[in-house]
Design a protein around this motif. Structure first.
Motif, PDB file in Angstrom:
ATOM      1  N   LEU A 211      69.677  41.204  44.969  1.00 13.39           N
ATOM      2  CA  LEU A 211      70.213  40.229  45.987  1.00 13.39           C
ATOM      3  C   LEU A 211      69.204  39.112  46.129  1.00 13.39           C
ATOM      4  O   LEU A 211      69.766  37.732  46.436  1.00 13.39           O
ATOM      5  N   TYR A 212      68.055  39.537  46.427  1.00 17.80           N
ATOM      6  CA  TYR A 212      66.929  38.334  46.458  1.00 17.80           C
ATOM      7  C   TYR A 212      67.018  37.188  45.672  1.00 17.80           C
ATOM      8  O   TYR A 212      67.049  36.078  45.749  1.00 17.80           O
ATOM      9  N   ASP A 213      67.023  37.980  44.426  1.00 18.85           N
ATOM     10  CA  ASP A 213      66.807  36.896  43.114  1.00 18.85           C
ATOM     11  C   ASP A 213      68.139  36.279  43.065  1.00 18.85           C
ATOM     12  O   ASP A 213      67.917  34.879  42.529  1.00 18.85           O
TER      13      ASP A 213
ATOM     14  N   THR B 194      75.029  48.066  31.159  1.00 18.32           N
ATOM     15  CA  THR B 194      76.016  47.401  31.732  1.00 18.32           C
ATOM     16  C   THR B 194      75.433  46.721  33.032  1.00 18.32           C
ATOM     17  O   THR B 194      75.513  45.555  33.487  1.00 18.32           O
ATOM     18  N   ILE B 195      74.628  47.368  33.739  1.00 19.08           N
ATOM     19  CA  ILE B 195      74.016  47.268  35.217  1.00 19.08           C
ATOM     20  C   ILE B 195      72.899  46.213  34.753  1.00 19.08           C
ATOM     21  O   ILE B 195      72.950  45.061  35.430  1.00 19.08           O
ATOM     22  N   LEU B 196      72.428  46.223  33.673  1.00 18.04           N
ATOM     23  CA  LEU B 196      70.981  45.159  33.143  1.00 18.04           C
ATOM     24  C   LEU B 196      71.864  44.013  32.930  1.00 18.04           C
ATOM     25  O   LEU B 196      71.727  43.032  33.606  1.00 18.04           O
ATOM     26  N   ALA B 197      73.064  43.990  32.051  1.00 19.75           N
ATOM     27  CA  ALA B 197      73.595  42.855  32.038  1.00 19.75           C
ATOM     28  C   ALA B 197      74.264  42.152  33.200  1.00 19.75           C
ATOM     29  O   ALA B 197      74.303  41.083  33.095  1.00 19.75           O
ATOM     30  N   SER B 198      74.626  43.039  34.047  1.00 20.77           N
ATOM     31  CA  SER B 198      75.498  42.426  35.258  1.00 20.77           C
ATOM     32  C   SER B 198      74.266  41.800  36.088  1.00 20.77           C
ATOM     33  O   SER B 198      74.729  40.844  36.873  1.00 20.77           O
ATOM     34  N   CYS B 199      73.263  42.411  36.185  1.00 17.56           N
ATOM     35  CA  CYS B 199      71.913  41.896  37.048  1.00 17.56           C
ATOM     36  C   CYS B 199      71.720  40.356  36.400  1.00 17.56           C
ATOM     37  O   CYS B 199      71.480  39.382  37.168  1.00 17.56           O
ATOM     38  N   VAL B 200      71.703  40.250  35.271  1.00 19.01           N
ATOM     39  CA  VAL B 200      71.361  39.154  34.512  1.00 19.01           C
ATOM     40  C   VAL B 200      72.454  37.855  34.818  1.00 19.01           C
ATOM     41  O   VAL B 200      72.275  36.765  35.224  1.00 19.01           O
ATOM     42  N   SER B 201      73.683  38.481  34.698  1.00 15.18           N
ATOM     43  CA  SER B 201      74.898  37.549  34.750  1.00 15.18           C
ATOM     44  C   SER B 201      75.123  36.970  36.370  1.00 15.18           C
ATOM     45  O   SER B 201      75.383  36.158  36.671  1.00 15.18           O
TER      46      SER B 201
ATOM     47  N   SER C 295      74.621  36.932  30.543  1.00 14.42           N
ATOM     48  CA  SER C 295      74.566  37.954  29.577  1.00 14.42           C
ATOM     49  C   SER C 295      75.832  37.677  28.513  1.00 14.42           C
ATOM     50  O   SER C 295      76.997  37.691  29.243  1.00 14.42           O
ATOM     51  N   ALA C 296      75.402  37.295  27.378  1.00 14.02           N
ATOM     52  CA  ALA C 296      76.770  37.142  26.176  1.00 14.02           C
ATOM     53  C   ALA C 296      77.245  38.440  25.463  1.00 14.02           C
ATOM     54  O   ALA C 296      78.407  38.436  25.320  1.00 14.02           O
ATOM     55  N   GLU C 297      76.282  39.120  25.032  1.00 11.35           N
ATOM     56  CA  GLU C 297      76.634  40.276  24.236  1.00 11.35           C
ATOM     57  C   GLU C 297      75.376  41.287  24.283  1.00 11.35           C
ATOM     58  O   GLU C 297      73.970  40.858  24.439  1.00 11.35           O
TER      59      GLU C 297
ATOM     60  N   LEU D 155      71.822  39.790  24.499  1.00 17.26           N
ATOM     61  CA  LEU D 155      71.901  38.112  24.253  1.00 17.26           C
ATOM     62  C   LEU D 155      72.169  37.448  25.508  1.00 17.26           C
ATOM     63  O   LEU D 155      73.178  37.688  26.256  1.00 17.26           O
ATOM     64  N   ILE D 156      71.425  36.667  26.212  1.00 15.42           N
ATOM     65  CA  ILE D 156      71.366  35.832  27.216  1.00 15.42           C
ATOM     66  C   ILE D 156      71.526  34.119  27.039  1.00 15.42           C
ATOM     67  O   ILE D 156      70.851  33.852  26.315  1.00 15.42           O
ATOM     68  N   HIS D 157      72.376  33.730  27.941  1.00 15.14           N
ATOM     69  CA  HIS D 157      72.442  32.069  27.908  1.00 15.14           C
ATOM     70  C   HIS D 157      71.614  31.755  28.832  1.00 15.14           C
ATOM     71  O   HIS D 157      71.941  32.371  30.210  1.00 15.14           O
TER      72      HIS D 157
END
Length: 178
Positions: A73-75, A112-119, A126-128, A148-150
């Motif tokens: 949340l801070y990020d 999924t949680i990691l990809a969600s945090c990044v997105s 998170s792309a893939e 894969l992250i944009h």
């Protein structure tokens, strides 16, 4: 998948409680009939759907999970400010890029949680996740998985990878112990 004796009637107790409460809230009633129906759904829907679920790791450190939620949340707040400053500035300064982050997580839920945090953090999406286990030949194990992250503005690829692995992936590995 065989259930332990203590989970035989409520294989997913939190989901059962959630179903019970949602039924009552949707009907805006606590009449005896709705209480019976809510109890029926809370018990039998999880029982009927339990065999369809993929086993996922349990949250073994809920305190760390709460701390990690606050960090994300801070990020999100900080990244919103950074992206706002980037957008206000000249577009020529932006350096969009795709970054391939190696991940050590093995279960779908922590990935999924990691990809969600990044997105959820503005400026990154998170792309893939690849290789996808279904795309591998039978019996073939993936040697390494990647996220894969944009990125809207990439300054240092190695620093970004290190940040994601330390700030998001390492706590997830500890929370789920996977």
């Amino acid at each position: 998948m065989r259930l332990q004796a203590r989970y035989r009637w409520l294989p997913t107790p939190f989901r059962s409680l959630f179903l019970f409460l949602i039924w009552l809230l949707l009907n805006n009633s606590v009449s005896p009939g709705h209480l019976v129906l809510a109890t029926f759904f809370a018990i039998f829907i999880p029982l009927l759907s339990f065999s369809l679920r993929d086993p996922q790791p349990l949250i073994l450190k809920p305190g760390l999970a709460l701390k990690q939620l606050l960090i994300v949340l801070y990020d999100i707040v900080v990244a919103n400010l950074q992206v706002a400053l980037l957008i206000i500035g000249p577009a020529k300064k932006l350096r969009p890029a795709f970054v391939k982050v190696p991940i050590d997580l093995t279960h779908d839920m922590p990935i999924t949680i990691l990809a969600s945090c990044v997105s959820l953090t503005p400026g990154t999406v998170s792309a893939e996740v690849y290789p996808i286990p279904e795309s591998l030949s039978e019996g073939e194990e993936p040697t390494q998985r990647y996220l894969l992250i944009h990125v809207l503005d990439l300054k240092d690829e190695e620093a970004l990878i290190k940040l994601i692995k330390q700030r998001y992936e390492a706590p997830l590995k500890e929370i789920f112990q996977c």
